[in-house]
Motif scaffolding. Structure first.
Motif, PDB file in Angstrom:
ATOM      1  N   GLN A   5       0.837  -1.201   0.000  1.00 43.65           N
ATOM      2  CA  GLN A   5       0.000   0.000   0.000  1.00 43.65           C
ATOM      3  C   GLN A   5       0.877   1.258   0.000  1.00 43.65           C
ATOM      4  OE1 GLN A   5      -2.714  -0.280   3.290  1.00 43.65           O
ATOM      5  NE2 GLN A   5      -4.367  -0.924   1.941  1.00 43.65           N
ATOM      6  N   GLU A   6       1.924   1.164   0.750  1.00 45.94           N
ATOM      7  CA  GLU A   6       2.816   2.320   0.812  1.00 45.94           C
ATOM      8  C   GLU A   6       3.463   2.546  -0.549  1.00 45.94           C
ATOM      9  OE1 GLU A   6       6.753   3.555   3.258  1.00 45.94           O
ATOM     10  OE2 GLU A   6       5.301   2.366   4.374  1.00 45.94           O
ATOM     11  N   ILE A   7       3.866   1.444  -1.185  1.00 47.40           N
ATOM     12  CA  ILE A   7       4.490   1.553  -2.515  1.00 47.40           C
ATOM     13  C   ILE A   7       3.469   2.095  -3.512  1.00 47.40           C
ATOM     14  CG2 ILE A   7       5.433   0.180  -4.414  1.00 47.40           C
ATOM     15  CD1 ILE A   7       6.781  -1.577  -2.310  1.00 47.40           C
ATOM     16  N   MET A   8       2.253   1.596  -3.442  1.00 47.76           N
ATOM     17  CA  MET A   8       1.191   2.045  -4.349  1.00 47.76           C
ATOM     18  C   MET A   8       0.914   3.525  -4.146  1.00 47.76           C
ATOM     19  SD  MET A   8       0.218  -0.111  -6.445  1.00 47.76           S
ATOM     20  CE  MET A   8      -1.369   0.219  -7.034  1.00 47.76           C
ATOM     21  N   CYS A   9       0.922   3.929  -2.894  1.00 52.00           N
ATOM     22  CA  CYS A   9       0.669   5.341  -2.573  1.00 52.00           C
ATOM     23  C   CYS A   9       1.785   6.210  -3.122  1.00 52.00           C
ATOM     24  CB  CYS A   9       0.567   5.449  -1.042  1.00 52.00           C
ATOM     25  SG  CYS A   9      -0.265   6.967  -0.548  1.00 52.00           S
ATOM     26  N   LYS A  10       3.021   5.694  -2.971  1.00 55.16           N
ATOM     27  CA  LYS A  10       4.157   6.450  -3.493  1.00 55.16           C
ATOM     28  C   LYS A  10       4.111   6.515  -5.021  1.00 55.16           C
ATOM     29  CE  LYS A  10       7.445   5.838   0.285  1.00 55.16           C
ATOM     30  NZ  LYS A  10       8.703   5.272   0.729  1.00 55.16           N
ATOM     31  N   LEU A  11       3.713   5.408  -5.653  1.00 58.03           N
ATOM     32  CA  LEU A  11       3.602   5.379  -7.133  1.00 58.03           C
ATOM     33  C   LEU A  11       2.538   6.361  -7.620  1.00 58.03           C
ATOM     34  CD1 LEU A  11       3.959   1.598  -8.046  1.00 58.03           C
ATOM     35  CD2 LEU A  11       5.484   3.441  -8.701  1.00 58.03           C
ATOM     36  N   GLU A  12       1.437   6.394  -6.882  1.00 54.74           N
ATOM     37  CA  GLU A  12       0.381   7.340  -7.249  1.00 54.74           C
ATOM     38  C   GLU A  12       0.875   8.782  -7.117  1.00 54.74           C
ATOM     39  OE1 GLU A  12      -3.218   6.591  -5.095  1.00 54.74           O
ATOM     40  OE2 GLU A  12      -3.465   4.614  -6.005  1.00 54.74           O
ATOM     41  N   ASN A  13       1.611   9.043  -6.041  1.00 54.87           N
ATOM     42  CA  ASN A  13       2.177  10.395  -5.848  1.00 54.87           C
ATOM     43  C   ASN A  13       3.147  10.744  -6.980  1.00 54.87           C
ATOM     44  OD1 ASN A  13       0.745  10.908  -3.533  1.00 54.87           O
ATOM     45  ND2 ASN A  13       2.367  10.280  -2.125  1.00 54.87           N
ATOM     46  N   ILE A  14       3.991   9.743  -7.339  1.00 56.54           N
ATOM     47  CA  ILE A  14       4.952   9.969  -8.425  1.00 56.54           C
ATOM     48  C   ILE A  14       4.207  10.234  -9.734  1.00 56.54           C
ATOM     49  CG2 ILE A  14       6.715   8.847  -9.846  1.00 56.54           C
ATOM     50  CD1 ILE A  14       7.721   7.490  -7.283  1.00 56.54           C
ATOM     51  N   LEU A  15       3.165   9.455  -9.973  1.00 57.87           N
ATOM     52  CA  LEU A  15       2.361   9.626 -11.194  1.00 57.87           C
ATOM     53  C   LEU A  15       1.712  11.003 -11.226  1.00 57.87           C
ATOM     54  CD1 LEU A  15       1.553   8.023 -13.706  1.00 57.87           C
ATOM     55  CD2 LEU A  15      -0.477   7.277 -12.501  1.00 57.87           C
ATOM     56  N   GLU A  16       1.215  11.418 -10.080  1.00 58.80           N
ATOM     57  CA  GLU A  16       0.573  12.743  -9.997  1.00 58.80           C
ATOM     58  C   GLU A  16       1.601  13.851 -10.229  1.00 58.80           C
ATOM     59  OE1 GLU A  16      -1.947  15.286  -6.754  1.00 58.80           O
ATOM     60  OE2 GLU A  16      -2.045  13.106  -6.614  1.00 58.80           O
ATOM     61  N   ILE A  17       2.796  13.680  -9.634  1.00 60.71           N
ATOM     62  CA  ILE A  17       3.861  14.667  -9.832  1.00 60.71           C
ATOM     63  C   ILE A  17       4.257  14.702 -11.308  1.00 60.71           C
ATOM     64  CG2 ILE A  17       6.299  15.148  -9.315  1.00 60.71           C
ATOM     65  CD1 ILE A  17       5.758  14.152  -6.453  1.00 60.71           C
ATOM     66  N   ARG A  18       4.341  13.504 -11.935  1.00 57.38           N
ATOM     67  CA  ARG A  18       4.705  13.442 -13.354  1.00 57.38           C
ATOM     68  C   ARG A  18       3.659  14.166 -14.213  1.00 57.38           C
ATOM     69  NH1 ARG A  18       3.921   9.940 -17.664  1.00 57.38           N
ATOM     70  NH2 ARG A  18       5.663   9.893 -19.102  1.00 57.38           N
ATOM     71  N   ASN A  19       2.366  13.934 -13.917  1.00 55.41           N
ATOM     72  CA  ASN A  19       1.286  14.604 -14.667  1.00 55.41           C
ATOM     73  C   ASN A  19       1.381  16.124 -14.512  1.00 55.41           C
ATOM     74  OD1 ASN A  19       0.249  12.258 -15.673  1.00 55.41           O
ATOM     75  ND2 ASN A  19      -1.325  12.037 -14.095  1.00 55.41           N
ATOM     76  N   LYS A  20       1.645  16.549 -13.262  1.00 53.33           N
ATOM     77  CA  LYS A  20       1.765  17.990 -13.024  1.00 53.33           C
ATOM     78  C   LYS A  20       2.972  18.561 -13.753  1.00 53.33           C
ATOM     79  CE  LYS A  20      -0.758  18.353  -8.711  1.00 53.33           C
ATOM     80  NZ  LYS A  20      -0.754  18.692  -7.305  1.00 53.33           N
TER      81      LYS A  20
END
Length: 191
Positions: A5-20
Protein backbone atom coordinates in the motif's frame (compact mmCIF):
# COMPACT_ATOMS: atom_id res chain seq x y z
CA UNK A 1 0.59 -5.76 2.74
CA UNK A 2 1.31 -2.45 4.34
CA UNK A 3 4.45 -2.19 2.23
CA UNK A 4 2.45 -2.75 -0.92
CA UNK A 5 0.00 0.00 0.00
CA UNK A 6 2.82 2.32 0.81
CA UNK A 7 4.49 1.55 -2.52
CA UNK A 8 1.19 2.05 -4.35
CA UNK A 9 0.67 5.34 -2.57
CA UNK A 10 4.16 6.45 -3.49
CA UNK A 11 3.60 5.38 -7.13
CA UNK A 12 0.38 7.34 -7.25
CA UNK A 13 2.18 10.40 -5.85
CA UNK A 14 4.95 9.97 -8.43
CA UNK A 15 2.36 9.63 -11.19
CA UNK A 16 0.57 12.74 -10.00
CA UNK A 17 3.86 14.67 -9.83
CA UNK A 18 4.70 13.44 -13.35
CA UNK A 19 1.29 14.60 -14.67
CA UNK A 20 1.76 17.99 -13.02
CA UNK A 21 5.28 18.25 -14.49
CA UNK A 22 3.92 17.49 -17.98
CA UNK A 23 1.21 20.11 -17.52
CA UNK A 24 3.83 22.60 -16.32
CA UNK A 25 5.98 21.84 -19.40
CA UNK A 26 2.95 22.48 -21.67
CA UNK A 27 2.19 25.76 -19.88
CA UNK A 28 5.86 26.72 -20.11
CA UNK A 29 5.88 26.01 -23.88
CA UNK A 30 2.67 28.03 -24.38
CA UNK A 31 4.11 30.87 -22.30
CA UNK A 32 7.27 30.82 -24.44
CA UNK A 33 5.21 30.98 -27.67
CA UNK A 34 3.01 33.76 -26.27
CA UNK A 35 6.05 35.71 -25.05
CA UNK A 36 7.71 35.45 -28.49
CA UNK A 37 4.48 36.61 -30.14
CA UNK A 38 4.31 39.49 -27.66
CA UNK A 39 7.89 40.54 -28.43
CA UNK A 40 7.23 40.30 -32.18
CA UNK A 41 4.05 42.38 -31.88
CA UNK A 42 5.88 45.00 -29.79
CA UNK A 43 8.56 45.18 -32.49
CA UNK A 44 5.90 45.62 -35.20
CA UNK A 45 4.12 48.26 -33.15
CA UNK A 46 7.38 50.19 -32.78
CA UNK A 47 7.94 50.02 -36.56
CA UNK A 48 4.35 51.17 -37.22
CA UNK A 49 4.83 54.16 -34.92
CA UNK A 50 8.11 55.08 -36.62
CA UNK A 51 6.39 54.87 -40.03
CA UNK A 52 3.54 57.03 -38.71
CA UNK A 53 6.06 59.63 -37.50
CA UNK A 54 7.72 59.68 -40.93
CA UNK A 55 4.35 60.09 -42.65
CA UNK A 56 3.41 62.95 -40.32
CA UNK A 57 6.76 64.65 -41.03
CA UNK A 58 6.16 64.26 -44.77
CA UNK A 59 2.65 65.64 -44.38
CA UNK A 60 3.97 68.68 -42.50
CA UNK A 61 6.60 69.25 -45.20
CA UNK A 62 3.85 69.23 -47.84
CA UNK A 63 1.70 71.54 -45.73
CA UNK A 64 4.61 73.98 -45.47
CA UNK A 65 5.24 73.68 -49.21
CA UNK A 66 1.58 74.43 -49.93
CA UNK A 67 1.70 77.40 -47.54
CA UNK A 68 4.71 78.80 -49.38
CA UNK A 69 2.98 78.27 -52.75
CA UNK A 70 -0.10 80.11 -51.48
CA UNK A 71 2.10 82.92 -50.20
CA UNK A 72 3.77 83.14 -53.64
CA UNK A 73 0.35 83.19 -55.33
CA UNK A 74 -0.76 86.05 -53.06
CA UNK A 75 2.42 88.00 -53.84
CA UNK A 76 1.93 87.43 -57.59
CA UNK A 77 -1.73 88.50 -57.41
CA UNK A 78 -0.84 91.73 -55.64
CA UNK A 79 2.05 92.32 -58.07
CA UNK A 80 -0.28 91.81 -61.05
CA UNK A 81 -2.86 94.14 -59.49
CA UNK A 82 -0.22 96.81 -58.87
CA UNK A 83 1.12 96.42 -62.40
CA UNK A 84 -2.37 96.79 -63.87
CA UNK A 85 -2.93 99.92 -61.75
CA UNK A 86 0.41 101.35 -62.88
CA UNK A 87 -0.42 100.58 -66.50
CA UNK A 88 -3.82 102.26 -66.20
CA UNK A 89 -2.21 105.33 -64.61
CA UNK A 90 0.39 105.49 -67.37
CA UNK A 91 -2.28 105.15 -70.05
CA UNK A 92 -4.34 107.89 -68.42
CA UNK A 93 -1.28 110.16 -68.12
CA UNK A 94 -0.37 109.50 -71.76
CA UNK A 95 -3.90 110.24 -72.88
CA UNK A 96 -4.00 113.43 -70.79
CA UNK A 97 -0.62 114.59 -72.13
CA UNK A 98 -1.79 113.84 -75.64
CA UNK A 99 -5.00 115.81 -75.12
CA UNK A 100 -3.12 118.72 -73.46
CA UNK A 101 -0.58 118.83 -76.31
CA UNK A 102 -3.33 119.06 -78.88
CA UNK A 103 -5.16 121.73 -76.89
CA UNK A 104 -2.02 123.88 -76.70
CA UNK A 105 -1.18 123.38 -80.36
CA UNK A 106 -4.70 123.95 -81.71
CA UNK A 107 -4.11 127.67 -82.16
CA UNK A 108 -0.77 127.11 -83.90
CA UNK A 109 -2.34 124.61 -86.28
CA UNK A 110 -4.92 127.17 -87.34
CA UNK A 111 -2.20 129.80 -87.93
CA UNK A 112 0.22 127.51 -89.79
CA UNK A 113 -1.80 124.80 -91.53
CA UNK A 114 1.03 123.76 -93.91
CA UNK A 115 3.52 122.73 -91.19
CA UNK A 116 2.57 119.84 -88.90
CA UNK A 117 2.76 120.88 -85.26
CA UNK A 118 3.87 117.49 -83.91
CA UNK A 119 6.12 114.79 -85.30
CA UNK A 120 4.36 111.82 -86.86
CA UNK A 121 5.97 109.38 -84.42
CA UNK A 122 4.56 111.28 -81.40
CA UNK A 123 1.12 111.48 -82.97
CA UNK A 124 1.23 107.78 -83.79
CA UNK A 125 2.33 106.92 -80.24
CA UNK A 126 -0.41 109.05 -78.70
CA UNK A 127 -3.04 107.57 -81.02
CA UNK A 128 -1.80 104.07 -80.21
CA UNK A 129 -1.98 104.80 -76.47
CA UNK A 130 -5.50 106.14 -76.82
CA UNK A 131 -6.52 103.14 -78.94
CA UNK A 132 -4.96 100.78 -76.38
CA UNK A 133 -6.91 102.44 -73.55
CA UNK A 134 -10.18 102.21 -75.50
CA UNK A 135 -9.56 98.55 -76.32
CA UNK A 136 -8.70 97.79 -72.65
CA UNK A 137 -11.99 99.38 -71.55
CA UNK A 138 -13.86 97.29 -74.12
CA UNK A 139 -12.06 94.14 -72.95
CA UNK A 140 -13.03 94.87 -69.34
CA UNK A 141 -16.69 95.20 -70.35
CA UNK A 142 -16.78 91.89 -72.20
CA UNK A 143 -17.76 88.93 -70.03
CA UNK A 144 -16.73 86.19 -72.46
CA UNK A 145 -13.05 85.33 -72.74
CA UNK A 146 -11.44 86.85 -75.83
CA UNK A 147 -8.03 86.04 -77.27
CA UNK A 148 -6.24 88.70 -79.25
CA UNK A 149 -4.91 87.71 -82.64
CA UNK A 150 -1.14 87.85 -82.94
CA UNK A 151 0.20 90.85 -84.87
CA UNK A 152 1.13 90.37 -88.53
CA UNK A 153 4.70 89.11 -88.78
CA UNK A 154 7.49 88.88 -91.36
CA UNK A 155 10.90 87.20 -91.41
CA UNK A 156 13.99 89.38 -90.84
CA UNK A 157 16.20 89.35 -93.94
CA UNK A 158 19.37 89.00 -91.80
CA UNK A 159 18.59 86.61 -88.95
CA UNK A 160 15.33 85.13 -90.39
CA UNK A 161 13.50 85.48 -87.06
CA UNK A 162 9.84 86.49 -87.01
CA UNK A 163 9.40 90.23 -86.34
CA UNK A 164 6.48 92.64 -86.58
CA UNK A 165 5.52 93.46 -90.13
CA UNK A 166 5.99 97.23 -89.63
CA UNK A 167 9.23 97.06 -87.60
CA UNK A 168 11.85 99.37 -89.21
CA UNK A 169 14.71 97.61 -87.36
CA UNK A 170 14.95 93.96 -86.25
CA UNK A 171 14.86 93.99 -82.41
CA UNK A 172 17.08 90.87 -82.35
CA UNK A 173 19.95 91.59 -84.77
CA UNK A 174 19.38 95.40 -85.21
CA UNK A 175 19.45 95.08 -88.99
CA UNK A 176 17.40 97.55 -91.02
CA UNK A 177 14.25 95.98 -92.37
CA UNK A 178 13.29 96.67 -95.96
CA UNK A 179 9.66 96.68 -97.03
CA UNK A 180 8.63 94.44 -99.91
CA UNK A 181 6.32 97.23 -101.08
CA UNK A 182 8.17 100.49 -100.43
CA UNK A 183 6.27 103.76 -100.54
CA UNK A 184 6.60 105.59 -103.81
CA UNK A 185 7.90 109.15 -103.52
CA UNK A 186 5.20 111.78 -103.96
CA UNK A 187 5.36 113.69 -107.21
CA UNK A 188 5.62 117.41 -106.94
CA UNK A 189 3.10 119.24 -109.10
CA UNK A 190 4.63 120.74 -112.19
CA UNK A 191 5.25 124.42 -111.74
Amino acid sequence: MADEQEIMCKLENILEIRNKTVQMQKIKSRLKVEFEALESEEKHLKEYKQEMDLLLQEKMAHVEELRLIHADINVMESTIKQSENDLNKLLETTRRLHDDYFEKQKAEWQKEPHEPAIPESLAAAAAAAQQLQVSRKQDARQTATFRQQPPPMKACLSCHQQIHRNAPICPLCKAKSRSRNPKKPKRKPDE
